[in-house]
Scaffold this motif. Structure first.
Motif: not given
Length: 263
Positions: A85-99
């Motif tokens: 959730t603290r990753d600097p890239d939105e694509t990573v946070r978006w991927s994490a948010a799905l799970r």
């Protein structure tokens, strides 16, 4: 060997299995250059690597290439997801948010990227969606309006976006519908009219949009429908007269006489 182009890493250097730490996987045919490789530039090949070896995902959550981290988020166990959730890239946070487990989604409620917040609004516990009622993005608020408990919908009745208010009008309790009868958007008022009880529809008798008045003529109480038998719109007039049946002609005549002799 290659299905997406020559095997190069995220920095454009040629991928070489010789120095890879996953020699054991290569020997077991659980990875392969140009096909399933965590060092490859292409997300499809990275994804295939983690699909075959999900247990390795936790080792790549801090990899310098965002695609690796984003794909790893699809396969890593949920206990490792909160750190993303603290990753600097939105694509990573978006991927994490799905799970992410719902309670950890709260950390992304104010994420700077709309795509992340959209996913959060889609998965957050409905009772926590009050935190996103005033989100700056209209589509996030649409998602909120679609999922938020009815008891909190009243806070969105005056949203600046018509699509959001339309969603509110489609779900809000009957007792609150009159409060939206004067909405500035005709589509919202049409939705209000469709959901109103017959005894409430008189509030829309003078609506400027013929579609709203047509709904009134079709379902309002008869004593209110009389006012629409000479409506400026033919469809509204026909609907009103059909509702009143044989008495429509008499009502029409009476209205005409009142217009001709107002005193």
């Amino acid at each position: 060997m290659s299905d997406l182009g020559p095997p190069v890493d995220w920095q454009g250097c040629e991928v070489d299995c010789a120095g890879c730490a996953h020699q054991d996987l290569l020997e077991q045919e659980r990875c392969g250059i140009g096909h399933a490789c965590v060092h490859d530039r292409y997300a499809k090949r990275i994804d295939r690597f983690f699909f075959w070896n999900p247990e390795r995902a936790k080792d790549y959550l801090a990899h310098p290439y965002f695609e690796v981290r984003a794909v790893a988020a699809k396969y890593v166990d949920v206990f490792h997801l909160p750190q993303l959730t603290r990753d600097p890239d939105e694509t990573v946070r978006w991927s994490a948010a799905l799970r992410l487990p719902p309670k950890h989604l709260l950390a992304l409620v104010c994420d700077p990227h709309r795509e992340v917040r959209i996913r959060v609004a889609s998965r957050l516990d409905p009772h926590d969606l009050g935190l996103m009622i005033h989100d700056p993005d209209y589509y996030v608020r649409q998602v909120v309006a679609r999922r938020i408990p009815e008891s909190l919908l009243t806070q969105m009745m005056r949203d600046e976006d018509a699509e959001v208010r339309h969603m509110v009008a489609s779900r809000i309790g009957d007792d609150w519908l009159p409060g939206m009868a004067q909405d500035k958007d005709a589509a919202v008022r049409c939705e209000v009219a469709k959901r109103m009880k017959p005894g409430q529809l008189h509030l829309l008798l003078d609506d400027p949009d013929w579609r709203v008045r047509y709904e009134v003529a079709s379902r309002a109480e008869r004593n209110h429908v009389k006012r629409l038998v000479n409506d400026a719109d033919e469809l509204v007039r026909d609907a009103a007269r059909q509702r009143l049946g044989k008495s429509a002609a008499g009502v029409s005549l009476l209205v005409t006489q009142k217009q001709a002799f107002p005193f």
